[in-house]
Design a protein around this motif. Structure first.
Motif, PDB file in Angstrom:
ATOM      1  N   ASN A   1     -44.414  10.796  26.420  1.00  0.00           N
ATOM      2  CA  ASN A   1     -43.279  11.290  25.642  1.00  0.00           C
ATOM      3  C   ASN A   1     -42.479  12.347  26.407  1.00  0.00           C
ATOM      4  OD1 ASN A   1     -41.933  10.649  23.365  1.00  0.00           O
ATOM      5  ND2 ASN A   1     -43.007  12.092  22.050  1.00  0.00           N
ATOM      6  N   ARG A   2     -42.223  12.056  27.670  1.00  0.00           N
ATOM      7  CA  ARG A   2     -41.500  12.973  28.553  1.00  0.00           C
ATOM      8  C   ARG A   2     -40.761  12.145  29.594  1.00  0.00           C
ATOM      9  NH1 ARG A   2     -44.068  18.088  31.780  1.00  0.00           N
ATOM     10  NH2 ARG A   2     -42.066  18.997  32.273  1.00  0.00           N
ATOM     11  N   GLU A   3     -39.627  12.619  30.058  1.00  0.00           N
ATOM     12  CA  GLU A   3     -38.853  11.883  31.050  1.00  0.00           C
ATOM     13  C   GLU A   3     -39.479  12.049  32.430  1.00  0.00           C
ATOM     14  OE1 GLU A   3     -34.503  12.425  32.655  1.00  0.00           O
ATOM     15  OE2 GLU A   3     -34.471  11.461  30.670  1.00  0.00           O
TER      16      GLU A   3
ATOM     17  N   SER B   1     -43.467   7.679  30.973  1.00  0.00           N
ATOM     18  CA  SER B   1     -42.518   8.319  30.056  1.00  0.00           C
ATOM     19  C   SER B   1     -42.811   7.968  28.611  1.00  0.00           C
ATOM     20  CB  SER B   1     -41.083   7.913  30.401  1.00  0.00           C
ATOM     21  OG  SER B   1     -40.663   8.559  31.566  1.00  0.00           O
ATOM     22  N   LYS B   2     -43.094   6.694  28.362  1.00  0.00           N
ATOM     23  CA  LYS B   2     -43.352   6.304  26.965  1.00  0.00           C
ATOM     24  C   LYS B   2     -44.725   6.760  26.483  1.00  0.00           C
ATOM     25  CE  LYS B   2     -44.873   1.552  27.743  1.00  0.00           C
ATOM     26  NZ  LYS B   2     -44.606   0.146  27.527  1.00  0.00           N
ATOM     27  N   TYR B   3     -45.704   6.828  27.376  1.00  0.00           N
ATOM     28  CA  TYR B   3     -47.045   7.249  26.978  1.00  0.00           C
ATOM     29  C   TYR B   3     -47.144   8.763  26.804  1.00  0.00           C
ATOM     30  CZ  TYR B   3     -48.323   2.525  28.310  1.00  0.00           C
ATOM     31  OH  TYR B   3     -48.384   1.155  28.403  1.00  0.00           O
TER      32      TYR B   3
END
Length: 109
Positions: A62-64, A58-60
């Motif tokens: 930029n999506r849930e 998610s952090k890499y």
């Protein structure tokens, strides 16, 4: 009780097939048990998929992206998925020892 439609996308299907082949070359009986189990875990996402935590991806990316784990200890697999209004899209199935998608190895000094 609300149920989501679970869709196993082609990359995840290929991940499962690759892992099953690798396992079956070593232990066919265990590979078949793993295969049945992974689809049982995926099927559990029909009910309340938001119970699962966000994946490191998610952090890499930029999506849930969420994950649910299947297996134990060194034999753990991460099932990566996204939740839309009425669907769960299983994107990838990755061995727990592998880096997260988008993650890079620390630079050697």
């Amino acid at each position: 009780m609300k149920r989501w439609r679970v869709i196993v996308e082609l990359p995840a299907q290929q991940d499962i097939a690759d892992a099953h082949l690798w396992l079956s070359e070593r232990n066919p009986e265990a590979a078949d048990k793993w295969f049945d189990g992974i689809y049982e875990t995926i099927g559990s996402l029909e009910i309340f998929p938001e119970r699962c935590p966000l994946a490191p991806e998610s952090k890499y990316l930029n999506r849930e992206i969420r994950e649910i784990l299947h297996g134990r200890r060194q034999h753990k697999y991460r099932i990566l998925f996204i939740v839309t209004e009425h669907k769960v899209h299983v994107l990838h199935v990755r061995h727990g020892a592998r880096l997260a998608l988008g993650e890079t190895e620390p630079a050697e000094e």
